[in-house]
Design an enzyme around this catalytic site. Structure first.
Site, mmCIF file in Angstrom:
data_model
loop_
_atom_site.group_PDB
_atom_site.id
_atom_site.type_symbol
_atom_site.label_atom_id
_atom_site.label_comp_id
_atom_site.label_asym_id
_atom_site.label_seq_id
_atom_site.Cartn_x
_atom_site.Cartn_y
_atom_site.Cartn_z
ATOM 1 N N SER A 187 0.805 -1.244 0.000
ATOM 2 C CA SER A 187 0.000 0.000 0.000
ATOM 3 C C SER A 187 0.825 1.274 0.000
ATOM 4 C CB SER A 187 -0.934 0.020 1.201
ATOM 5 O OG SER A 187 -1.995 -0.859 0.988
ATOM 6 N N LYS A 210 0.406 3.337 -2.975
ATOM 7 C CA LYS A 210 -0.795 4.168 -3.188
ATOM 8 C C LYS A 210 -0.430 5.661 -3.187
ATOM 9 C CE LYS A 210 -3.921 0.762 -1.042
ATOM 10 N NZ LYS A 210 -4.534 0.364 0.234
ATOM 11 N N TYR A 223 -3.635 -2.506 -10.348
ATOM 12 C CA TYR A 223 -3.599 -2.344 -8.875
ATOM 13 C C TYR A 223 -2.705 -3.423 -8.235
ATOM 14 C CZ TYR A 223 -5.143 -2.405 -4.019
ATOM 15 O OH TYR A 223 -5.156 -2.408 -2.642
ATOM 16 N N TYR A 244 -5.089 3.865 8.017
ATOM 17 C CA TYR A 244 -6.469 3.364 8.106
ATOM 18 C C TYR A 244 -7.054 3.658 9.482
ATOM 19 C CZ TYR A 244 -3.985 1.206 4.330
ATOM 20 O OH TYR A 244 -3.175 1.017 3.252
ATOM 21 N N VAL A 256 1.215 -3.795 3.824
ATOM 22 C CA VAL A 256 1.183 -5.105 4.491
ATOM 23 C C VAL A 256 2.452 -5.935 4.269
ATOM 24 C CG1 VAL A 256 -1.325 -5.395 4.744
ATOM 25 C CG2 VAL A 256 -0.202 -6.151 2.631
HETATM 26 O O1 DON Z 1 -4.936 -4.786 -1.624
HETATM 27 C C1 DON Z 1 -4.332 -5.338 -0.713
HETATM 28 O O2 DON Z 1 -4.904 -5.970 0.164
HETATM 29 C C2 DON Z 1 -2.825 -5.244 -0.700
HETATM 30 N N1 DON Z 1 -2.315 -5.340 -2.035
HETATM 31 C C3 DON Z 1 -2.371 -3.973 -0.071
HETATM 32 C C4 DON Z 1 -2.891 -3.762 1.337
HETATM 33 C C5 DON Z 1 -1.999 -2.973 2.216
HETATM 34 O O3 DON Z 1 -0.797 -2.895 2.035
HETATM 35 C C6 DON Z 1 -2.621 -2.375 3.425
HETATM 36 N N2 DON Z 1 -1.683 -1.600 4.199
HETATM 37 N N3 DON Z 1 -1.264 -1.685 5.310
#
Ligand code: DON
Length: 304
Positions: free
Chosen positions: A63, A66, A188, A240, A258
């Site tokens: 993320s 993003k 994405y 978040y 993540v």
């Molecule tokens: O879309 C997802 O679930 C992952 N590719 C990215 C989520 C993420 O990194 C949330 N951040 N802490």
């Protein structure tokens, strides 16, 4: 203050304590990472750089990407992006769908998965070769052509990404996705699967600390006003439903992923990246949060 010494001391202290939390396993490929990796890279606007531990090892930025997608879309489309995505903290987990129905498919902010999906859609509409062009954009800011997508991670997430597929299709049903959802999801998943080290991330995010930053091609990444706004969204939405907690404890704009990475920025002063793959229950790096809280508390280098 000797910044290098402080960083090394805090690193040792935290490395000697229990490494709590759990590695993200919902993307099967991420579960293969050694949970004890731990790296830090501090980079000041004057190019004073200090690295500790696994600071040059690449990991999945997830993320954190993003922010880079948002900066690309903001530069390209300007304020019209705010007609399709908000700038309010959601108070919900990163992959939540709940507010989308009452909000008519307008995600609360660009850092939730839903918001990042809409930003991805804008880039897919605009770019000739979305994946290639986005990677080149990141490489140019970082000043390195050694940045790649992990095809294995992108494929792994696509194979189990039911929630993101639901999100993208749900937003499309409100008319806030222009392209074929499969194309948007492919972009994405790839964007999240970019691999970078703490050192590369600190270099890349320096434009948010140094508003006069120019790439090796002499280009300014974003205007001062747009950088200010991206920092503001990182401050309020970067973690978040733990954004308030990060602000309270660390006191810097930042963004997590993540894969266990966290990038934080002190506008006008420095950028710092920490990587440790074990995550707390909100999906943010356990040691990363701990490290940054200790660092800004001891050095008083927080914006508050
Ligand atoms: O879309 C997802 O679930 C992952 N590719 C990215 C989520 C993420 O990194 C949330 N951040 N802490």
């Amino acid at each position: 203050m000797n910044c290098k010494e402080v960083l090394e001391r805090i690193y040792k202290e935290i490395a000697s304590k229990e490494n709590k939390g759990a590695i993200a396993t919902y993307i099967p490929e991420l579960a293969k990472v050694n949970p004890d990796n731990f790296g830090v890279c501090f980079l000041s606007v004057n190019n004073e750089e200090h690295g500790v531990g696994d600071w040059q090892t690449k990991f999945s930025i997830q993320s954190i990407s993003k922010v880079l997608a948002l900066s690309f879309a903001y530069k390209t489309f300007g304020d019209e992006i705010w007609e399709r995505v908000g700038v309010e903290p959601s108070g919900t987990p990163f992959n939540s769908l709940v507010q989308l129905e009452s909000d008519n498919g307008i995600p609360r902010n660009p850092f939730m998965n839903s918001g990042a999906m809409v930003i991805s859609d804008m880039l897919v509409s605009h770019l000739e070769n979305p994946k290639e062009d986005f990677l080149n954009y990141v490489r140019e800011i970082c000043g390195s052509d050694q940045i790649q997508y992990s095809e294995a991670v992108a494929k792994s997430e696509a194979s189990v990404g039911y929630r993101n597929k639901a999100l993208c299709n749900f937003i499309k049903s409100f008319g806030n996705i222009e392209n074929d959802p499969n194309e948007v999801l492919d972009f994405y998943f790839h964007k999240c699967a970019i691999e970078m080290s703490c050192q590369e991330l600190s270099k890349t995010f320096l434009f948010l600390a140094n508003h006069d930053f120019r790439t090796t091609k002499g280009k300014k990444v974003l205007s001062t006003s747009k950088s200010k706004r991206i920092n503001a969204i990182m401050q309020t939405c970067g973690f978040y439903d733990e954004s308030g907690e990060f602000s309270f404890k660390v006191g810097l704009p930042g963004k997590s992923g993540v894969g266990g990475g966290i990038v934080a920025v002190y506008p006008g002063k420095y950028c710092i990246t920490v990587w440790s793959p074990k995550l707390n229950e909100k999906g943010n790096s356990y040691r990363g949060m701990q490290f940054l809280e200790t660092f800004t508390t001891e050095t008083e280098l927080s914006i508050f």
